[in-house]
Design an enzyme around this catalytic site. Structure first.
Site, mmCIF file in Angstrom:
data_model
loop_
_atom_site.group_PDB
_atom_site.id
_atom_site.type_symbol
_atom_site.label_atom_id
_atom_site.label_comp_id
_atom_site.label_asym_id
_atom_site.label_seq_id
_atom_site.Cartn_x
_atom_site.Cartn_y
_atom_site.Cartn_z
ATOM 1 N N SER A 1 13.376 6.634 -13.099
ATOM 2 C CA SER A 1 12.297 7.394 -13.720
ATOM 3 C C SER A 1 12.137 8.755 -13.048
ATOM 4 C CB SER A 1 11.000 6.600 -13.637
ATOM 5 O OG SER A 1 9.897 7.439 -13.829
ATOM 6 N N SER A 2 12.136 8.779 -11.707
ATOM 7 C CA SER A 2 11.950 10.079 -11.052
ATOM 8 C C SER A 2 13.115 10.996 -11.299
ATOM 9 C CB SER A 2 11.784 9.962 -9.530
ATOM 10 O OG SER A 2 11.276 8.763 -9.159
ATOM 11 N N THR B 1 7.060 26.449 7.717
ATOM 12 C CA THR B 1 5.740 25.890 7.422
ATOM 13 C C THR B 1 4.658 26.817 7.970
ATOM 14 O OG1 THR B 1 6.784 23.742 7.734
ATOM 15 C CG2 THR B 1 4.407 23.748 7.478
ATOM 16 N N HIS C 1 13.351 11.473 4.648
ATOM 17 C CA HIS C 1 12.717 12.710 5.068
ATOM 18 C C HIS C 1 12.590 13.720 3.937
ATOM 19 C CE1 HIS C 1 10.679 15.442 7.577
ATOM 20 N NE2 HIS C 1 11.391 16.357 6.966
ATOM 21 N N TRP D 1 7.452 -0.453 4.051
ATOM 22 C CA TRP D 1 8.026 0.236 2.883
ATOM 23 C C TRP D 1 9.429 0.738 3.168
ATOM 24 C CZ3 TRP D 1 9.329 5.484 1.849
ATOM 25 C CH2 TRP D 1 9.148 6.363 2.916
ATOM 26 N N HIS E 1 0.842 -1.195 0.000
ATOM 27 C CA HIS E 1 0.000 0.000 0.000
ATOM 28 C C HIS E 1 0.881 1.250 0.000
ATOM 29 C CE1 HIS E 1 -2.921 3.035 1.213
ATOM 30 N NE2 HIS E 1 -2.182 3.304 2.287
ATOM 31 N N SER F 1 -1.219 27.441 -3.446
ATOM 32 C CA SER F 1 -0.872 28.849 -3.617
ATOM 33 C C SER F 1 -1.392 29.401 -4.934
ATOM 34 C CB SER F 1 0.650 29.029 -3.563
ATOM 35 O OG SER F 1 1.154 28.507 -2.372
ATOM 36 N N LYS G 1 4.038 29.739 5.755
ATOM 37 C CA LYS G 1 3.170 29.430 4.620
ATOM 38 C C LYS G 1 1.706 29.438 5.029
ATOM 39 C CE LYS G 1 6.064 26.871 1.599
ATOM 40 N NZ LYS G 1 5.500 27.472 0.403
ATOM 41 N N HIS H 1 14.880 12.094 13.219
ATOM 42 C CA HIS H 1 13.659 12.105 14.033
ATOM 43 C C HIS H 1 12.826 10.843 13.782
ATOM 44 C CE1 HIS H 1 11.634 14.724 10.703
ATOM 45 N NE2 HIS H 1 11.377 13.464 10.464
ATOM 46 N N HIS H 2 13.179 10.090 12.747
ATOM 47 C CA HIS H 2 12.531 8.790 12.543
ATOM 48 C C HIS H 2 13.205 7.703 13.372
ATOM 49 C CE1 HIS H 2 10.037 10.180 9.165
ATOM 50 N NE2 HIS H 2 11.059 10.979 8.934
ATOM 51 N N TYR I 1 9.041 15.665 1.793
ATOM 52 C CA TYR I 1 8.855 17.023 1.283
ATOM 53 C C TYR I 1 8.706 17.041 -0.214
ATOM 54 C CZ TYR I 1 8.878 18.783 5.823
ATOM 55 O OH TYR I 1 8.491 19.011 7.100
ATOM 56 N N ARG J 1 1.502 0.222 15.062
ATOM 57 C CA ARG J 1 1.161 0.185 13.642
ATOM 58 C C ARG J 1 1.596 -1.156 13.063
ATOM 59 N NH1 ARG J 1 5.875 3.975 10.834
ATOM 60 N NH2 ARG J 1 4.801 3.390 8.928
ATOM 61 N N GLU K 1 12.215 12.992 0.998
ATOM 62 C CA GLU K 1 11.150 12.414 0.182
ATOM 63 C C GLU K 1 9.768 12.893 0.628
ATOM 64 O OE1 GLU K 1 10.887 10.657 -2.495
ATOM 65 O OE2 GLU K 1 8.814 9.946 -2.356
ATOM 66 N N ASP L 1 7.255 23.245 -24.896
ATOM 67 C CA ASP L 1 7.206 21.857 -24.435
ATOM 68 C C ASP L 1 8.226 21.728 -23.322
ATOM 69 O OD1 ASP L 1 7.087 18.992 -24.168
ATOM 70 O OD2 ASP L 1 6.374 18.895 -26.232
HETATM 71 C C1 HEM Z 1 5.865 20.355 10.622
HETATM 72 C C2 HEM Z 1 6.249 19.413 9.845
HETATM 73 C C3 HEM Z 1 6.532 17.970 10.241
HETATM 74 C C4 HEM Z 1 7.124 17.463 11.352
HETATM 75 C C5 HEM Z 1 7.656 18.235 12.532
HETATM 76 C C6 HEM Z 1 7.174 16.029 11.192
HETATM 77 C C7 HEM Z 1 7.713 15.142 12.121
HETATM 78 C C8 HEM Z 1 7.710 13.764 11.994
HETATM 79 C C9 HEM Z 1 8.324 12.841 12.903
HETATM 80 C C10 HEM Z 1 9.081 13.234 14.158
HETATM 81 C C11 HEM Z 1 8.112 11.578 12.443
HETATM 82 C C12 HEM Z 1 8.626 10.282 13.046
HETATM 83 C C13 HEM Z 1 7.605 9.663 13.912
HETATM 84 C C14 HEM Z 1 8.011 8.293 14.365
HETATM 85 O O1 HEM Z 1 8.223 7.410 13.500
HETATM 86 O O2 HEM Z 1 8.080 8.091 15.581
HETATM 87 C C15 HEM Z 1 7.354 11.689 11.236
HETATM 88 C C16 HEM Z 1 6.950 10.620 10.473
HETATM 89 C C17 HEM Z 1 6.440 10.751 9.196
HETATM 90 N N1 HEM Z 1 6.140 11.933 8.558
HETATM 91 FE FE1 HEM Z 1 6.267 13.785 9.348
HETATM 92 N N2 HEM Z 1 6.597 15.691 10.025
HETATM 93 C C18 HEM Z 1 6.210 16.854 9.398
HETATM 94 C C19 HEM Z 1 5.610 16.953 8.167
HETATM 95 C C20 HEM Z 1 5.433 15.897 7.308
HETATM 96 C C21 HEM Z 1 5.031 16.028 5.940
HETATM 97 C C22 HEM Z 1 4.758 17.341 5.228
HETATM 98 C C23 HEM Z 1 4.972 14.784 5.430
HETATM 99 C C24 HEM Z 1 4.616 14.309 4.044
HETATM 100 C C25 HEM Z 1 3.853 14.909 3.221
HETATM 101 C C26 HEM Z 1 5.312 13.862 6.475
HETATM 102 C C27 HEM Z 1 5.326 12.499 6.327
HETATM 103 C C28 HEM Z 1 5.724 11.617 7.286
HETATM 104 C C29 HEM Z 1 5.739 10.192 7.113
HETATM 105 C C30 HEM Z 1 5.361 9.431 5.820
HETATM 106 C C31 HEM Z 1 6.177 9.639 8.305
HETATM 107 C C32 HEM Z 1 6.283 8.173 8.671
HETATM 108 C C33 HEM Z 1 7.344 7.432 8.002
HETATM 109 C C34 HEM Z 1 7.299 5.986 8.402
HETATM 110 O O3 HEM Z 1 7.803 5.652 9.490
HETATM 111 O O4 HEM Z 1 6.764 5.166 7.645
HETATM 112 N N3 HEM Z 1 5.586 14.578 7.609
HETATM 113 N N4 HEM Z 1 7.124 13.043 10.972
HETATM 114 CU CU LIG Z 2 10.730 12.999 8.644
#
Ligand code: HEM
Ligand SMILES: [Cu+2]
Lengths: 195, 528
Positions: free
Chosen positions: B172-173, B331, B256, B145, B80, B271, B334, B305-306, B260, B453, B258, B109
């Site tokens: 591709s990307s 952020t 990370h 993933w 997924h 915008s 914005k 932070h992950h 963004y 999870r 990614e 183009d």
């Molecule tokens: C203010 C902005 C953001 C902060 C401070 C933030 C912070 C965090 C933190 C600390 C985690 C880790 C959590 C953990 O696994 O214990 C996390 C996970 C994640 N964040 Fe954010 N995040 C922000 C914005 C975003 C945005 C804009 C996206 C994507 C569009 C995003 C997508 C994700 C994803 C996909 C994960 C999980 C990844 C995984 O473990 O599979 N985050 N975020």
């Molecule tokens: Cu992150």
């Protein structure tokens, strides 16, 4: 702007961007040695030096003791027994101690193991000094062989004064050479000694 | 190509209508065709990934192992995510860039039309590899993933397929983003200075750079997995002196930025839409550009932070905690600018505007849970719980996916020449926005209460919230069929629209006829 210069400009920009791509691919791999270097310099990650430390000239700090705990794990549920003879001991920084680990290869095949140490807290890793350790080399085991292996260590007296407990964890990896019909334990020993 | 003769000379085989049949789509190098292909592919993958999500939510509807084998459940969570990230969101955003970037900067183009075709057709190839694993003995990847070793190395036959699929999608990307970057840097119409570019173009330029910088790192990481598995290296193998935690560092150095990559183009879309329906220019254009650039820069120094739970030293935890919280500053700029754009505007609430407003509100919810997760001591508890799942679905579904839907409604009349069915669009919006909150909001509570999870079964105390969440999920999933129907209906016919389509729309694309002809801006417009 004519067509030619446009395509030339494209080529220039594309070349630059491709260089970045290749560079970043390389950077990914450069992170590997960088990671080790950073762990080494900072002493992070509980990485333990795999070379014998020198005990001569180590100062003994009589004023404090540190608790050392031992953990032994077998990776991937392989049929081994791997146990420290003591679970924990009080040591005075600077003094040499020896601990043995009772190890049995419970398989009916010869094999080689590698035992990987790790220390927690990570920053104590560089102060955990081993003068002798079974983890310095790969350890060949015959089928069913039972052996006591030992580590001799001291805690460097420069260890952070807030640290009062250090855990030494060993993970035994079965390198699985037992599956190899051409496997020769002597070769393995040779290999282990040249590492 | 500024002179008329030059255009005529080069354009001799361009000027008739597009060829018909399958070869048109196979061999096309036209940015609009490729945009359509990319977006259609994204939509298809959205439904394939969505079907997997339905299976996940059906299994979690009640406690107990009800429907599927736990190992298959793990395949579903893994696939997924991969399908949605690499198959749905990234292609949809690239498709929008293909269609819109040239017409927004007045270029005929993309800079590298053939590369464009190739980059697109790699996608189906990559996904055939990836989806084929579902039918193989042993099944699809089930490692999550994030592909952490040593688990990922135990996948069996699907492992090499996963790695090569990631390689192909990465190539591709990279090709797609090089193309977009070169187009933006070299092909702007005279007078279109960087600081006059629409924000969608700006955000895509920065996204393209992010991709060029981090996709190769992902390629490197999965290559190391491959050699660890088959060629006896020990990058991540502790027995051979490697370290599995290092994979997490390398992966999140990619991972990370990614996230963004997935959100910045959405910032650009919103915008563009908010000023149109507020009938006011975007508030703080240049601060938007700088905020985007700072977010992109910061995204490189927050990856750990992950990994707060892997045993980072205190100094590392502090650094990554503060750096992550710093991301909230640009952020916040914005979000402030979007609100200021709407402030005292003469707003109307057509479907694209509704989705954009929902984006601003609900993306903020995701940003706030992100800041909570950024606190290292708190994250020790939240990590790998449903709280994280709620966080990233708020930023990705009500963030990026809502923005993509807003974009489709906003530009669809320009693409087709017809107005979509506004009544159905509004129904689609309201059903989606309500059900998506029913789906994801309870997951915050589940996570705070400790539900992990990626598990197929759970303790009884989580039953109610899971059932509510699943019901929300089914409604949200089926509401998206309505979205497809609205698109099909609009392509087939509908009320004719003017060139400008929306009363308040500004920008080069709205000076073109509706539907936009196959070739546009062969003589560049002059931008004052
Ligand atoms: C203010 C902005 C953001 C902060 C401070 C933030 C912070 C965090 C933190 C600390 C985690 C880790 C959590 C953990 O696994 O214990 C996390 C996970 C994640 N964040 Fe954010 N995040 C922000 C914005 C975003 C945005 C804009 C996206 C994507 C569009 C995003 C997508 C994700 C994803 C996909 C994960 C999980 C990844 C995984 O473990 O599979 N985050 N975020
Ligand atoms: Cu992150």
């Amino acid at each position: 702007m004519s067509h030619e210069t446009t395509s030339k400009r494209h080529t220039k920009t594309v070349t630059k961007l491709l260089l970045v791509t290749v560079g970043m691919f390389g950077f990914g791999f450069a992170l590997v040695p960088l990671y080790d270097v950073i762990c080494d310099i900072t002493g992070l990650n509980g990485v333990v030096n795999l070379q014998a430390a020198d005990h001569d000239g180590a100062t003994v700090d009589e004023d404090r003791t540190v608790t050392v705990e031992f953990i032994a794990t077998v990776n991937g549920n392989r049929p081994w027994t791997f146990k420290p003879e003591v679970r924990r001991m009080e040591v005075t920084p600077g003094e040499l101690h020896t601990v043995t680990f009772r190890t049995t290869n419970g398989q009916s095949e010869d094999t080689v193991s590698q035992i990987v140490p790790s220390v927690a807290p990570g920053l104590a890793g560089r102060h955990f000094r081993k003068t002798e350790c079974f983890c310095f080399t790969e350890q060949p085991f015959e089928a069913g062989e039972n052996r006591d292996m030992s580590v001799t260590f001291f805690i460097d007296s420069r260890i952070d004064e807030r640290t009062n407990t250090v855990t030494l964890s060993y993970t035994l990896f079965d390198l699985g050479a037992g599956d190899d019909p051409d496997f020769d334990p002597e070769d393995a020993e040779l290999h282990a000694n040249t590492r | 190509m500024s002179s008329a003769t030059d255009t005529a000379h080069h354009g001799h085989d361009h000027h008739h209508a597009p060829p018909y049949g399958i070869t048109r789509w196979l061999f096309t190098t036209n940015h609009k065709d490729l945009g359509v292909l990319y977006m259609s592919f994204g939509l298809l993958m959205f439904f394939i990934g969505g079907a997997m999500a339905m299976i996940i939510r059906a299994e979690l509807f009640q406690p107990g192992l009800n429907l599927v084998d736990p190992y298959f459940f793990n395949q579903m969570t893994t696939m997924h995510a991969l399908v949605m990230i690499f198959g749905a969101v990234m292609p949809a955003l690239t498709g929008l860039a293909n269609w819109l970037v040239p017409v927004q900067i007045g270029a005929p183009d993309m800079a590298l039309p053939r590369v464009n075709n190739w980059a697109f057709w790699l996608l189906p190839a990559g996904f055939v590899l990836l989806l084929a694993t579902l039918f193989m003995p042993g099944g699809a990847p089930a490692s999550g993933w994030t592909m952490y070793p040593p688990l990922v190395l135990m996948l069996g036959d699907s492992f090499p397929f996963l790695i090569f699929a990631v390689h192909i999608l990465g190539i591709s990307s990279i090709m797609g983003s090089i193309n977009i970057a070169v187009t933006i840097l070299n092909m702007r119409a005279p007078g279109m200075t960087l600081m006059k570019m629409p924000l969608f173009v700006w955000t895509w330029l920065i996204t393209a750079f992010l991709m060029i910088a981090v996709m190769p790192v992902l390629a490197g990481a999965v290559t190391m997995l491959l050699t660890d598995q088959y060629f006896g290296t020990s990058f991540f193998n502790a027995a051979g002196g490697g370290d599995p935690v290092m994979f997490q560092h390398i992966f999140w150095f990619f991972g990370h930025p990614e996230v963004y990559i997935l959100i910045l183009p959405a910032f650009g879309i919103v915008s563009a839409i908010l000023p149109t329906f507020a009938r006011k220019p975007l508030f703080g254009y240049s601060s938007m550009v700088y905020a985007t650039a700072s977010i992109a820069f910061l995204s490189f120094i927050v990856w750990a932070h992950h990994m707060f739970t892997v045993g980072l030293p205190l100094a590392g935890q502090l650094f990554f905690m503060y750096a992550t919280m710093l991301v909230a500053v640009p952020t916040g700029v914005k979000i402030f600018n979007w609100m200021a754009t709407m402030w005292r505007g003469s707003m109307t609430f057509e479907t694209p505007m509704l989705f954009s407003i929902a984006f601003v509100l609900l993306f903020t919810v995701g940003g706030l849970s992100g800041v909570m997760l950024a606190l290292a001591p708190v994250d020790l508890q939240y990590h790998d719980t449903y709280f994280v799942v709620a966080h990233f679905h708020y930023v990705l579904v009500t963030g990026t996916i809502f923005a993509i839907m807003a974009a489709v409604y906003y530009w669809l009349p320009k693409w087709t020449g017809h107005m979509y069915d506004e009544k159905l669009g509004k129904i689609h919006f309201w059903v989606s926005v309500i059900s998506v909150n029913v789906l994801f909001f309870p997951q915050h509570f589940l996570g705070l209460a400790g539900m992990p999870r990626r598990i197929p079964d759970y303790a009884l105390q989580f039953a109610e919230f899971n059932m509510i969440s699943s019901i929300g999920g089914f409604v949200f999933g089926f509401a998206q069929l309505l979205f497809v129907w609205i698109i099909i209906k609009c392509v087939r016919g509908g009320e004719k629209v003017t060139d400008q389509v929306w009363e308040g729309a500004q920008g080069l694309e709205w000076t073109l006829p509706s539907p936009a002809p196959y070739h546009t801006f062969e003589t560049p417009p002059v931008v004052k």
